[in-house]
Every structure is written in structure tokens, then in C-alpha cells.
Design a protein around this motif. Structure first.
Motif, PDB file in Angstrom:
ATOM      1  N   GLY A 234      35.205   5.245  34.076  1.00 45.77           N
ATOM      2  CA  GLY A 234      34.455   4.067  34.498  1.00 45.77           C
ATOM      3  C   GLY A 234      33.407   3.569  33.531  1.00 45.77           C
ATOM      4  O   GLY A 234      32.643   2.656  33.866  1.00 45.77           O
ATOM      5  N   TYR A 235      33.318   4.133  32.331  1.00 45.87           N
ATOM      6  CA  TYR A 235      32.363   3.669  31.336  1.00 45.87           C
ATOM      7  C   TYR A 235      32.939   2.469  30.590  1.00 45.87           C
ATOM      8  O   TYR A 235      34.156   2.385  30.372  1.00 45.87           O
ATOM      9  CB  TYR A 235      32.029   4.786  30.340  1.00 45.87           C
ATOM     10  N   SER A 236      32.068   1.554  30.188  1.00 48.99           N
ATOM     11  CA  SER A 236      32.522   0.340  29.499  1.00 48.99           C
ATOM     12  C   SER A 236      32.924   0.609  28.060  1.00 48.99           C
ATOM     13  O   SER A 236      33.669  -0.155  27.456  1.00 48.99           O
ATOM     14  CB  SER A 236      31.411  -0.725  29.539  1.00 48.99           C
ATOM     15  N   SER A 237      32.412   1.716  27.495  1.00 55.00           N
ATOM     16  CA  SER A 237      32.719   2.090  26.118  1.00 55.00           C
ATOM     17  C   SER A 237      32.455   3.585  25.953  1.00 55.00           C
ATOM     18  O   SER A 237      31.836   4.210  26.828  1.00 55.00           O
ATOM     19  CB  SER A 237      31.854   1.298  25.130  1.00 55.00           C
ATOM     20  N   PRO A 238      32.866   4.188  24.844  1.00 55.33           N
ATOM     21  CA  PRO A 238      32.648   5.627  24.655  1.00 55.33           C
ATOM     22  C   PRO A 238      31.177   6.028  24.529  1.00 55.33           C
ATOM     23  O   PRO A 238      30.817   7.140  24.901  1.00 55.33           O
ATOM     24  CB  PRO A 238      33.416   5.934  23.358  1.00 55.33           C
ATOM     25  N   SER A 239      30.334   5.144  24.005  1.00 60.51           N
ATOM     26  CA  SER A 239      28.946   5.513  23.688  1.00 60.51           C
ATOM     27  C   SER A 239      28.169   6.068  24.880  1.00 60.51           C
ATOM     28  O   SER A 239      27.568   7.151  24.779  1.00 60.51           O
ATOM     29  CB  SER A 239      28.210   4.326  23.072  1.00 60.51           C
ATOM     30  N   PRO A 240      28.121   5.354  26.040  1.00 59.98           N
ATOM     31  CA  PRO A 240      27.363   5.928  27.170  1.00 59.98           C
ATOM     32  C   PRO A 240      27.975   7.220  27.696  1.00 59.98           C
ATOM     33  O   PRO A 240      27.256   8.105  28.167  1.00 59.98           O
ATOM     34  CB  PRO A 240      27.393   4.822  28.223  1.00 59.98           C
ATOM     35  N   PHE A 241      29.284   7.341  27.609  1.00 58.04           N
ATOM     36  CA  PHE A 241      29.935   8.582  28.034  1.00 58.04           C
ATOM     37  C   PHE A 241      29.531   9.739  27.124  1.00 58.04           C
ATOM     38  O   PHE A 241      29.166  10.825  27.602  1.00 58.04           O
ATOM     39  CB  PHE A 241      31.454   8.410  28.011  1.00 58.04           C
ATOM     40  N   ILE A 242      29.546   9.515  25.812  1.00 59.48           N
ATOM     41  CA  ILE A 242      29.173  10.560  24.856  1.00 59.48           C
ATOM     42  C   ILE A 242      27.713  10.964  25.059  1.00 59.48           C
ATOM     43  O   ILE A 242      27.373  12.149  25.015  1.00 59.48           O
ATOM     44  CB  ILE A 242      29.414  10.072  23.416  1.00 59.48           C
TER      45      ILE A 242
END
Length: 260
Positions: A234-242
């Protein structure tokens, strides 16, 4: 030696053939064992893949660097989303190396992993004297010294909250806000949060973060890219997930996968 039919009739066995009995099998994607219990202790370990173990009011995600101890009589259900190579260690009810009367997650060391793999190759009725028994005794002594891990996902007990949590688990990319989830249950956000804390010990927001962490571990044990995993959660891109993953585990998803 036990015949094959005896070896596979585990749920009807009255006693174990040896102090330690290792059963191994491949669980295909989507496979599960329905709720059951044993008259002996069990250590569940997956050489590859992630096990999802449901107890009453708790859900555990067990990656290959961990195992879960289930004491005698502990009801449990086992599931794997993407498949797993399972090693089930059954220990005689008289074993007292681990005195916990509740489930415990243990960190698997390289030594312990190799001991499990070696013991899995023994005959069901291995000799009670000599090399096989000596290795089994070393395995049991090593089991007692494994570090414990208390990371798990508490599960509510009310039917409506169970249904809500099951839906969030199945729809990992859900972007519904807490307010929307409360409205779906026809209660206020304050009421939902109060009930959720009472049944799980954490807020709905904290629970959803913990769910994403557990599912991230599950997905990192597949071949999917970091970007694909971030989007699936559900993250818009990898950055917030990382960023989220590093904050919780101290390493990036890529570093975690490399260590695995």
C-alpha cells in the motif's frame, strides 16, 4: 522401524517413537493445517518460506531465521501464503528444557539450523545409543539456549474486529483510514480504538503498522522486488516503505534480504 502409514498418522499417535521426532514436508502456496493440538511439545521451523501460525488471540509470522515453540496442548493453525519447506520437531511431553507454558518465538542460530537439518535425515526409530542420539541431545541442549523474540501480532476476539483484521490482512494494500474503518463498523473512531486496545493491547494504527512489518518479512522471503513489495503493502513508492522498515529493524529491506 515404523512403517510409512504409522509415520504419517501423527494426529492419531498415542506417543512419539523417540524423545525427538522430526517430520518434514513441503507446504505448497496457500496450504494450511486446520486448528489442532498435540499431546507433546512442538517446534515449528521453515527452512524456506514464512509460516503464519494462528493461536487463540495471536498471529505469528515465522521466517527462516526463527522458529516457534508450541507447548503440549497448545491449539494452533499453520498457513503459508507462498509455500514453505517445513521441519516439525515433536518433543516428548516430559521434556523440560523450555518451561514456557505459552508459545515462544526463538531466534534460530546457524548451528541449530544445521542440527535440525541433520536430525531430519535420521530414521524415525534412530538408535538410542551412539551418534544419532548424541546429536539429538546436543540439539535439545542448544534449543534451551536460543534467544527469545516477542514480536507477534495480537488478534482480537470479538467477531466484528476479527472480521476487520482478517480483511486488513487479506487486503494489505488497503488505504482506508481509521475513521473509514470505524464508520464501516458503525462506531466512532474513539470507540473503535478503545475496543481495539482492550482486546489487543495496542491501537489500531499500531496494529496496522505491525501487520505491515510482518507481511514485509513474509514478502521479502519471496523473489519479489523491493518496489513490488512496497506497492503490494500500500505504499506509493519504495522510499516510505524502506524508511519504515529501517526504523523498526535497523536495516533496509535489501540488507535484510542479503543477510537472509
Amino acid at each position: 522401524m515404523l512403517d510409512v502409514s504409522h509415520e504419517l498418522s501423527l494426529l492419531t499417535m498415542q506417543s512419539l517413537p523417540r524423545e525427538l521426532y522430526v517430520r518434514q514436508e513441503t507446504m505448497p502456496a496457500g496450504h494450511f493445517f486446520p486448528p489442532h493440538r498435540h499431546d507433546w511439545h512442538q517446534l515449528l521451523y521453515a527452512v524456506s518460506g514464512v509460516l503464519v501460525v494462528d493461536l487463540i488471540g495471536e498471529r505469528y509470522f515465522i521466517p527462516p531465521e526463527q522458529a516457534i515453540w508450541l507447548p503440549r496442548g497448545c491449539q494452533h493453525r499453520v498457513y503459508t501464503e507462498y509455500g514453505a519447506e517445513l521441519k516439525s520437531l515433536y518433543l516428548d511431553a516430559g521434556y523440560q528444557g523450555l518451561t514456557s507454558e505459552t508459545a515462544v518465538v526463538l531466534q534460530v542460530t546457524p548451528l541449530f539450523r544445521e542440527l535440525i537439518l541433520t536430525a531430519a535425515g535420521f530414521e524415525v526409530e534412530y538408535p538410542i545409543q551412539g551418534y544419532e542420539n548424541n546429536l539429538v541431545q546436543l540439539l535439545l541442549r542448544t534449543l534451551e539456549r536460543l534467544e527469545r523474540n516477542d514480536r507477534y501480532l495480537p488478534w482480537p476476539v470479538s467477531e466484528d474486529l476479527i472480521s476487520l483484521c482478517n480483511r486488513l490482512y487479506e487486503q494489505s494494500d488497503s488505504s482506508e483510514t481509521s475513521e473509514q474503518l470505524a464508520a464501516g463498523l458503525a462506531v466512532s473512531l474513539r470507540t473503535l480504538d478503545r475496543r481495539f486496545r482492550r482486546e489487543t493491547g495496542m491501537s489500531l494504527k499500531q496494529w496496522r503498522l505491525q501487520l505491515r512489518l510482518m507481511q514485509a518479512i513474509e514478502l521479502l522471503n519471496t523473489g519479489q522486488s523491493i518496489t513490488a513489495i512496497a506497492l503490494e503493502l500500500g505504499y506509493s513508492s519504495p522510499s516510505p516503505f524502506i524508511y519504515m522498515f529501517r526504523e523498526q529493524f535497523g536495516v533496509s529491506p535489501a540488507q535484510y534480504r542479503k543477510q537472509r
